[in-house]
Enzyme design. Structure first.
Site, PDB file in Angstrom:
ATOM      1  N   GLY A 174       0.841  -1.205   0.000  1.00  0.00           N
ATOM      2  CA  GLY A 174       0.000   0.000   0.000  1.00  0.00           C
ATOM      3  C   GLY A 174       0.866   1.241   0.000  1.00  0.00           C
ATOM      4  N   LEU A 175       0.223   2.374  -0.172  1.00  0.00           N
ATOM      5  CA  LEU A 175       0.931   3.654  -0.213  1.00  0.00           C
ATOM      6  C   LEU A 175       1.637   3.942   1.115  1.00  0.00           C
ATOM      7  CD1 LEU A 175      -1.900   5.803  -1.865  1.00  0.00           C
ATOM      8  CD2 LEU A 175       0.233   5.055  -2.973  1.00  0.00           C
ATOM      9  N   SER A 176       2.565   4.858   1.069  1.00  0.00           N
ATOM     10  CA  SER A 176       3.187   5.364   2.285  1.00  0.00           C
ATOM     11  C   SER A 176       2.096   5.944   3.190  1.00  0.00           C
ATOM     12  CB  SER A 176       4.196   6.465   1.907  1.00  0.00           C
ATOM     13  OG  SER A 176       4.888   6.926   3.029  1.00  0.00           O
ATOM     14  N   SER A 215      -0.304   4.345   4.585  1.00  0.00           N
ATOM     15  CA  SER A 215      -1.599   3.652   4.469  1.00  0.00           C
ATOM     16  C   SER A 215      -1.863   2.742   5.670  1.00  0.00           C
ATOM     17  CB  SER A 215      -1.645   2.817   3.181  1.00  0.00           C
ATOM     18  OG  SER A 215      -0.630   1.826   3.195  1.00  0.00           O
ATOM     19  N   GLY A 216      -0.861   2.569   6.544  1.00  0.00           N
ATOM     20  CA  GLY A 216      -1.080   1.794   7.762  1.00  0.00           C
ATOM     21  C   GLY A 216      -0.356   0.452   7.811  1.00  0.00           C
ATOM     22  N   LYS A 217       0.454   0.157   6.822  1.00  0.00           N
ATOM     23  CA  LYS A 217       1.101  -1.160   6.733  1.00  0.00           C
ATOM     24  C   LYS A 217       1.896  -1.527   7.998  1.00  0.00           C
ATOM     25  CE  LYS A 217       3.592   0.003   3.187  1.00  0.00           C
ATOM     26  NZ  LYS A 217       3.127   1.412   3.147  1.00  0.00           N
ATOM     27  N   SER A 218       2.814  -0.654   8.395  1.00  0.00           N
ATOM     28  CA  SER A 218       3.693  -0.983   9.527  1.00  0.00           C
ATOM     29  C   SER A 218       2.922  -1.066  10.838  1.00  0.00           C
ATOM     30  CB  SER A 218       4.809   0.061   9.670  1.00  0.00           C
ATOM     31  OG  SER A 218       5.757  -0.122   8.651  1.00  0.00           O
ATOM     32  N   SER A 270       6.071  -1.819  -1.845  1.00  0.00           N
ATOM     33  CA  SER A 270       6.097  -2.822  -2.934  1.00  0.00           C
ATOM     34  C   SER A 270       5.071  -2.482  -4.010  1.00  0.00           C
ATOM     35  CB  SER A 270       5.887  -4.238  -2.378  1.00  0.00           C
ATOM     36  OG  SER A 270       4.794  -4.333  -1.485  1.00  0.00           O
TER      37      SER A 270
END
Lengths: 206, 206
Positions: free
Chosen positions: B36-38, B40-43, B110
């Site tokens: 997902g975008l910077s 976007s909540g991934k980490s 990614s």
């Protein structure tokens, strides 16, 4: 009774601590770094040790040529720079495995003291257990499972550690464990490492 | 009673099987690949998920920029080739973690479908769980914890995914899990992933 939902769990938003992992895994993470000549017994000892640790309920994993050279490091050759990068990446991956709480066992010739020293510094000196698989070169050459010593002595394999003049092996000066793999059996080698892990408090009582 | 010695244990000289590891770890290994975008909540989702899994007694580990960009991949920049190599190495390391029996969670933008597809192929399609952290770019830009969107919009950061014309984000076409991270909370996202892991039989009953 309804299943517990993640929404009911309190968490702090940060990485899990080393202590929380050690508690879950009933072990302190460490890197058991085997070094020695080709055919000195590194991979055999590594796999036997992994097997025993898994059987005893520990999380352990072997990094060796089989799973690293053909994967992560498949874009590296055998030039001095590529050899250094090979060991650097292995050290970094071993660090990630330690960070994840595992006992990671590496089985690479890793001929240079400087490269092993860098791996030790990276992983944290206390978590790094250097194991010297020490067999005389004539014993290794007589085993020669892949016929590499014979080829190297005929000059058909270049830069072969311990044989080619440009590829010396620098033995550890002060390894945590020194195994005379030309004289003692694989089970004896594994026992010696297990005894060390117990002495050091790395394997917790269950 | 004397302690059991390794010499008394029968082992086969080979890598521990996937089944033996799954039994020990009470889980099937998998890679939960967040994209997902910077901002976007991934980490945040990755760390919260790891925390819950560890609390429930599972072996899990997050690979993210913090532990990869400054270590294994510190010799890579942001050129197209280096970006591809960055994701390739992450895929290879995720594969090693899966091979070791862990649930590995990756949190990287990614942006390219092809790179994610390669990672999926590497790890084994059935073990690869693509999770799309999907928030509109204006939501991500309004969070902007590092002030990067503002700088990118002013042209001060080059090749910023979703903003710079040369750095598109290619959303997953058919992700295993699609999270509308602009609308639902982090605990809800974690619950959705946990529900999926239970449905798929990845987390074994204890």
């Amino acid at each position: 009774m309804t299943e517990q939902k993640a929404t009911n769990i309190a968490w702090h938003l940060g990485h899990v601590t080393r202590e929380e992992r050690a508690l879950l895994m009933r072990q302190n993470p460490c890197c058991i770094w085997l070094t020695g000549l080709s055919a000195s017994g590194k991979s055999t000892i590594a796999m036997a040790l992994e097997q025993v640790l898994i059987q005893r309920g520990h999380a352990a994993y072997v990094l060796d040529g089989d799973n690293v050279r053909h994967g992560l490091n498949k874009n590296l050759g055998f030039s001095p720079d590529d050899r250094a990068e090979n060991i650097r990446r292995i050290g970094e991956v071993a660090r990630l495995f330690c960070d994840a709480g595992l006992i990671v066992i590496t089985a690479f010739i890793s001929p240079y003291r400087e490269d092993r020293q860098k791996a030790r510094a990276l992983i944290a000196p206390d978590d790094f257990i250097e194991v010297f698989a020490d067999a005389p070169i004539n014993v290794c050459a007589s085993r020669d499972p892949k016929g590499l010593y014979e080829k190297a002595m005929r000059g058909e394999v270049k830069s072969f550690t311990g044989v080619s003049p440009d590829a010396p092996y620098e033995p550890p000066l002060n390894p945590e464990i020194h195994l005379l793999t030309g004289q003692i059996s694989v089970p004896e080698c594994v026992s010696a490492i297990l005894d060390y892990l117990v002495q050091q408090g790395i394997l917790h009582a269950r």
